[in-house]
Design a protein around this motif. Structure first.
Motif, PDB file in Angstrom:
ATOM      1  N   ASP A  38       0.862  -1.186   0.000  1.00  0.00           N
ATOM      2  CA  ASP A  38       0.000   0.000   0.000  1.00  0.00           C
ATOM      3  C   ASP A  38       0.896   1.234   0.000  1.00  0.00           C
ATOM      4  O   ASP A  38       2.076   1.167   0.332  1.00  0.00           O
ATOM      5  CB  ASP A  38      -0.940   0.007   1.211  1.00  0.00           C
ATOM      6  CG  ASP A  38      -2.237   0.764   0.939  1.00  0.00           C
ATOM      7  OD1 ASP A  38      -3.299   0.126   0.819  1.00  0.00           O
ATOM      8  OD2 ASP A  38      -2.169   2.009   0.822  1.00  0.00           O
ATOM      9  N   ASP A  61       3.954   2.705  -4.256  1.00  0.00           N
ATOM     10  CA  ASP A  61       2.935   3.388  -5.062  1.00  0.00           C
ATOM     11  C   ASP A  61       2.770   2.575  -6.339  1.00  0.00           C
ATOM     12  O   ASP A  61       3.723   2.443  -7.120  1.00  0.00           O
ATOM     13  CB  ASP A  61       3.433   4.813  -5.361  1.00  0.00           C
ATOM     14  CG  ASP A  61       2.457   5.612  -6.205  1.00  0.00           C
ATOM     15  OD1 ASP A  61       1.598   5.004  -6.880  1.00  0.00           O
ATOM     16  OD2 ASP A  61       2.575   6.849  -6.206  1.00  0.00           O
ATOM     17  N   THR A  63       1.513   3.149  -9.062  1.00  0.00           N
ATOM     18  CA  THR A  63       1.645   3.859 -10.348  1.00  0.00           C
ATOM     19  C   THR A  63       3.110   4.019 -10.753  1.00  0.00           C
ATOM     20  O   THR A  63       3.387   4.531 -11.832  1.00  0.00           O
ATOM     21  CB  THR A  63       0.987   5.253 -10.292  1.00  0.00           C
ATOM     22  OG1 THR A  63       1.720   6.094  -9.396  1.00  0.00           O
ATOM     23  CG2 THR A  63      -0.461   5.173  -9.856  1.00  0.00           C
ATOM     24  N   ALA A  89      -5.705  -1.757  -5.084  1.00  0.00           N
ATOM     25  CA  ALA A  89      -5.402  -0.320  -4.980  1.00  0.00           C
ATOM     26  C   ALA A  89      -6.198   0.431  -6.046  1.00  0.00           C
ATOM     27  O   ALA A  89      -6.187   0.061  -7.221  1.00  0.00           O
ATOM     28  CB  ALA A  89      -3.903  -0.073  -5.175  1.00  0.00           C
ATOM     29  N   LEU A 111      -3.886   5.364 -11.748  1.00  0.00           N
ATOM     30  CA  LEU A 111      -4.004   4.513 -10.550  1.00  0.00           C
ATOM     31  C   LEU A 111      -4.858   3.273 -10.837  1.00  0.00           C
ATOM     32  O   LEU A 111      -4.428   2.141 -10.589  1.00  0.00           O
ATOM     33  CB  LEU A 111      -4.598   5.334  -9.397  1.00  0.00           C
ATOM     34  CG  LEU A 111      -4.942   4.581  -8.107  1.00  0.00           C
ATOM     35  CD1 LEU A 111      -3.753   3.779  -7.592  1.00  0.00           C
ATOM     36  CD2 LEU A 111      -5.414   5.551  -7.036  1.00  0.00           C
ATOM     37  N   SER A 138     -15.169  -3.265 -11.180  1.00  0.00           N
ATOM     38  CA  SER A 138     -16.332  -2.645 -10.533  1.00  0.00           C
ATOM     39  C   SER A 138     -17.565  -2.961 -11.369  1.00  0.00           C
ATOM     40  O   SER A 138     -17.463  -3.253 -12.568  1.00  0.00           O
ATOM     41  CB  SER A 138     -16.132  -1.123 -10.475  1.00  0.00           C
ATOM     42  OG  SER A 138     -17.344  -0.470 -10.162  1.00  0.00           O
ATOM     43  N   TYR A 151     -13.853   7.059 -13.884  1.00  0.00           N
ATOM     44  CA  TYR A 151     -13.879   5.819 -13.094  1.00  0.00           C
ATOM     45  C   TYR A 151     -14.378   4.657 -13.957  1.00  0.00           C
ATOM     46  O   TYR A 151     -13.760   3.586 -13.998  1.00  0.00           O
ATOM     47  CB  TYR A 151     -14.768   6.005 -11.868  1.00  0.00           C
ATOM     48  CG  TYR A 151     -14.730   4.829 -10.917  1.00  0.00           C
ATOM     49  CD1 TYR A 151     -13.649   4.621 -10.073  1.00  0.00           C
ATOM     50  CD2 TYR A 151     -15.782   3.915 -10.861  1.00  0.00           C
ATOM     51  CE1 TYR A 151     -13.614   3.542  -9.195  1.00  0.00           C
ATOM     52  CE2 TYR A 151     -15.757   2.837  -9.994  1.00  0.00           C
ATOM     53  CZ  TYR A 151     -14.666   2.652  -9.155  1.00  0.00           C
ATOM     54  OH  TYR A 151     -14.638   1.566  -8.295  1.00  0.00           O
ATOM     55  N   GLY A 182     -20.572  -4.073  -6.522  1.00  0.00           N
ATOM     56  CA  GLY A 182     -21.447  -2.903  -6.445  1.00  0.00           C
ATOM     57  C   GLY A 182     -21.023  -2.065  -5.244  1.00  0.00           C
ATOM     58  O   GLY A 182     -19.865  -2.138  -4.809  1.00  0.00           O
ATOM     59  N   ILE A 184     -20.002  -0.992  -1.877  1.00  0.00           N
ATOM     60  CA  ILE A 184     -19.493  -1.669  -0.677  1.00  0.00           C
ATOM     61  C   ILE A 184     -19.118  -0.596   0.340  1.00  0.00           C
ATOM     62  O   ILE A 184     -18.484   0.414  -0.021  1.00  0.00           O
ATOM     63  CB  ILE A 184     -18.211  -2.488  -1.014  1.00  0.00           C
ATOM     64  CG1 ILE A 184     -18.420  -3.402  -2.230  1.00  0.00           C
ATOM     65  CG2 ILE A 184     -17.743  -3.275   0.204  1.00  0.00           C
ATOM     66  CD1 ILE A 184     -19.409  -4.512  -2.056  1.00  0.00           C
ATOM     67  N   PRO A 187     -13.903   2.865   3.571  1.00  0.00           N
ATOM     68  CA  PRO A 187     -13.502   4.273   3.705  1.00  0.00           C
ATOM     69  C   PRO A 187     -13.695   5.055   2.403  1.00  0.00           C
ATOM     70  O   PRO A 187     -14.005   6.251   2.431  1.00  0.00           O
ATOM     71  CB  PRO A 187     -12.022   4.178   4.094  1.00  0.00           C
ATOM     72  CG  PRO A 187     -11.951   2.889   4.867  1.00  0.00           C
ATOM     73  CD  PRO A 187     -12.878   1.945   4.136  1.00  0.00           C
TER      74      PRO A 187
HETATM   75  N1  LIG Z   1     -16.018   0.387  -2.176  1.00  0.00           N
HETATM   76  C1  LIG Z   1     -16.760   0.164  -3.266  1.00  0.00           C
HETATM   77  O1  LIG Z   1     -17.995   0.391  -3.289  1.00  0.00           O
HETATM   78  C2  LIG Z   1     -16.121  -0.412  -4.506  1.00  0.00           C
HETATM   79  C3  LIG Z   1     -16.976  -0.889  -5.512  1.00  0.00           C
HETATM   80  C4  LIG Z   1     -16.414  -1.406  -6.680  1.00  0.00           C
HETATM   81  C5  LIG Z   1     -15.040  -1.457  -6.826  1.00  0.00           C
HETATM   82  N2  LIG Z   1     -14.242  -0.985  -5.829  1.00  0.00           N
HETATM   83  C6  LIG Z   1     -12.802  -1.047  -6.051  1.00  0.00           C
HETATM   84  O2  LIG Z   1     -12.200  -1.807  -5.022  1.00  0.00           O
HETATM   85  C7  LIG Z   1     -10.875  -1.333  -4.790  1.00  0.00           C
HETATM   86  C8  LIG Z   1     -10.688  -1.041  -3.305  1.00  0.00           C
HETATM   87  O3  LIG Z   1     -11.611  -0.050  -2.909  1.00  0.00           O
HETATM   88  P1  LIG Z   1     -11.958   0.234  -1.372  1.00  0.00           P
HETATM   89  O4  LIG Z   1     -13.377   0.624  -1.335  1.00  0.00           O
HETATM   90  O5  LIG Z   1     -11.463  -0.885  -0.548  1.00  0.00           O
HETATM   91  O6  LIG Z   1     -11.095   1.568  -1.132  1.00  0.00           O
HETATM   92  P2  LIG Z   1     -10.180   2.006   0.093  1.00  0.00           P
HETATM   93  O7  LIG Z   1      -9.927   3.459  -0.132  1.00  0.00           O
HETATM   94  O8  LIG Z   1     -10.739   1.557   1.392  1.00  0.00           O
HETATM   95  O9  LIG Z   1      -8.806   1.189  -0.162  1.00  0.00           O
HETATM   96  C9  LIG Z   1      -7.972   1.493  -1.246  1.00  0.00           C
HETATM   97  C10 LIG Z   1      -6.526   1.306  -0.818  1.00  0.00           C
HETATM   98  O10 LIG Z   1      -5.705   1.580  -1.963  1.00  0.00           O
HETATM   99  C11 LIG Z   1      -4.574   2.300  -1.497  1.00  0.00           C
HETATM  100  N3  LIG Z   1      -3.959   3.077  -2.566  1.00  0.00           N
HETATM  101  C12 LIG Z   1      -4.435   4.220  -3.145  1.00  0.00           C
HETATM  102  N4  LIG Z   1      -3.558   4.689  -4.035  1.00  0.00           N
HETATM  103  C13 LIG Z   1      -2.505   3.835  -4.042  1.00  0.00           C
HETATM  104  C14 LIG Z   1      -1.291   3.789  -4.771  1.00  0.00           C
HETATM  105  N5  LIG Z   1      -0.964   4.743  -5.670  1.00  0.00           N
HETATM  106  N6  LIG Z   1      -0.445   2.756  -4.533  1.00  0.00           N
HETATM  107  C15 LIG Z   1      -0.753   1.813  -3.606  1.00  0.00           C
HETATM  108  N7  LIG Z   1      -1.895   1.800  -2.894  1.00  0.00           N
HETATM  109  C16 LIG Z   1      -2.763   2.802  -3.111  1.00  0.00           C
HETATM  110  C17 LIG Z   1      -5.118   3.197  -0.388  1.00  0.00           C
HETATM  111  O11 LIG Z   1      -4.080   3.689   0.445  1.00  0.00           O
HETATM  112  C18 LIG Z   1      -6.094   2.267   0.307  1.00  0.00           C
HETATM  113  O12 LIG Z   1      -5.465   1.564   1.348  1.00  0.00           O
HETATM  114  C19 LIG Z   1     -10.692  -0.105  -5.687  1.00  0.00           C
HETATM  115  O13 LIG Z   1     -10.036  -0.509  -6.872  1.00  0.00           O
HETATM  116  C20 LIG Z   1     -12.122   0.310  -5.982  1.00  0.00           C
HETATM  117  O14 LIG Z   1     -12.242   1.009  -7.212  1.00  0.00           O
HETATM  118  C21 LIG Z   1     -14.745  -0.465  -4.665  1.00  0.00           C
END
Ligand SMILES: NC(=O)c1ccc[n+]([C@@H]2O[C@H](COP(=O)([O-])OP(=O)(O)OC[C@H]3O[C@@H](n4cnc5c(N)ncnc54)[C@H](O)[C@@H]3O)[C@@H](O)[C@H]2O)c1
Length: 251
Positions: A38, A61, A63, A89, A111, A138, A151, A182, A184, A187
């Motif tokens: 992370d 990171d 990216t 990520a 990203l 997603s 997105y 969908g 979730i 944070p």
């Molecule tokens: N929460 C939702 O509703 C949802 C739905 C569909 C898809 N997603 C996808 O699931 C994945 C996780 O989402 P989440 O809801 O757990 O988000 P989250 O913000 O809780 O967790 C994302 C994590 O990615 C890390 N991150 C961000 N930029 C980064 C980088 N450049 N390098 C390394 N780590 C990095 C953050 O520090 C964080 O710990 C994402 O790809 C998101 O698009 C989430």
């Protein structure tokens, strides 16, 4: 199932929060040695310590190719070749196409799409034959939303990247699949919960509730395990059926 990943090594990007963290818990619970990657060194070290069982946290990171390469190399030196990887990520953004600054478009594609490419490239280079990579796409890989172009485009890209990578890696029996959650509660989405947006979501989810990180982790664990040994190049929805209805209004 406890023990089904005994002796295996799993790496999770975005593993310090939300869906990635829950996937790490599920993989560790099934017996895998887990490496969290992370961007925040402090958060990834803290979450790895909480997981216990020899879980390791590495700051990188996704990216930045040099950082991704170094992180995967360090993980493999510590815990051996990878058998599973989860690329979680990612982040979101809003803005209609006429309002979205080009730099914001580039940040999201960098990203959510390039980050997955760089991660799976280096994971595959250090993965045992027969391993499994799971990418977080997603619902928006297929379902468009108003003000959601960057997105949605990034996640549609993850679906096609997943299919092409599955073809490239098939000869080594390395499987590549994507999951399509969908809404979730994490944070990332905390600001939507309890608002009109969440209510509009609920009106468009046949199963009548938003998802939990556990709903996603159960599917990811299945895809990481031998139970899905003949599945690759697929995108699987875990969305309470939301893909059958319309996407909520975000604004
Ligand atoms: N929460 C939702 O509703 C949802 C739905 C569909 C898809 N997603 C996808 O699931 C994945 C996780 O989402 P989440 O809801 O757990 O988000 P989250 O913000 O809780 O967790 C994302 C994590 O990615 C890390 N991150 C961000 N930029 C980064 C980088 N450049 N390098 C390394 N780590 C990095 C953050 O520090 C964080 O710990 C994402 O790809 C998101 O698009 C989430």
């Amino acid at each position: 199932m406890a023990g089904e990943l005994d002796g295996r090594h799993a790496l999770v990007t975005g593993g310090a929060s939300g869906i990635g963290l829950e996937c790490a818990r599920a993989l560790a619970g099934a017996g895998a040695a887990v490496t969290l990657v992370d961007v925040s060194a402090e958060a990834v070290a803290a979450r790895a310590a909480e997981l216990g069982g020899g879980a390791r946290g590495i700051a990188a990171d996704v990216t930045d190719e040099a950082q991704v390469e170094a992180a995967v190399r360090a993980a493999v030196e510590a815990s051996g070749p990878l058998h599973a990887a989860v690329n979680s990520a990612g982040t979101g953004t809003f803005g209609k196409v006429t309002d979205l600054p080009a730099d914001e478009w580039r940040r999201i594609i960098d990203l959510n799409l390039t980050g997955v490419f760089l991660s799976l490239k280096h994971e595959a280079l250090h993965m045992a034959d027969g391993g499994s990579i799971v990418n977080l796409a997603s619902l928006n890989a297929r379902q468009p939303g108003i003000g959601f172009a960057a997105y949605c485009a990034s996640k549609a890209g993850v679906e096609m990247l997943t299919k092409c990578a599955a073809m490239d890696l098939g000869p080594r029996r390395v499987r590549v699949n994507a999951v399509a959650p969908g809404l979730i509660d994490t944070p990332l989405t905390a600001g939507l919960m309890g608002t009109e947006v969440e209510r509009d979501y609920l009106d468009n989810i046949p199963l009548g509730r938003t998802g939990t990180t556990g709903d996603v982790a159960a599917l990811v664990l299945f895809l990481a395990s031998d139970a899905s040994a003949w599945m690759t190049g697929d995108l699987l929805f875990v969305d309470g059926g939301a893909h059958t209805m319309r996407y909520p209004r975000m604004a």
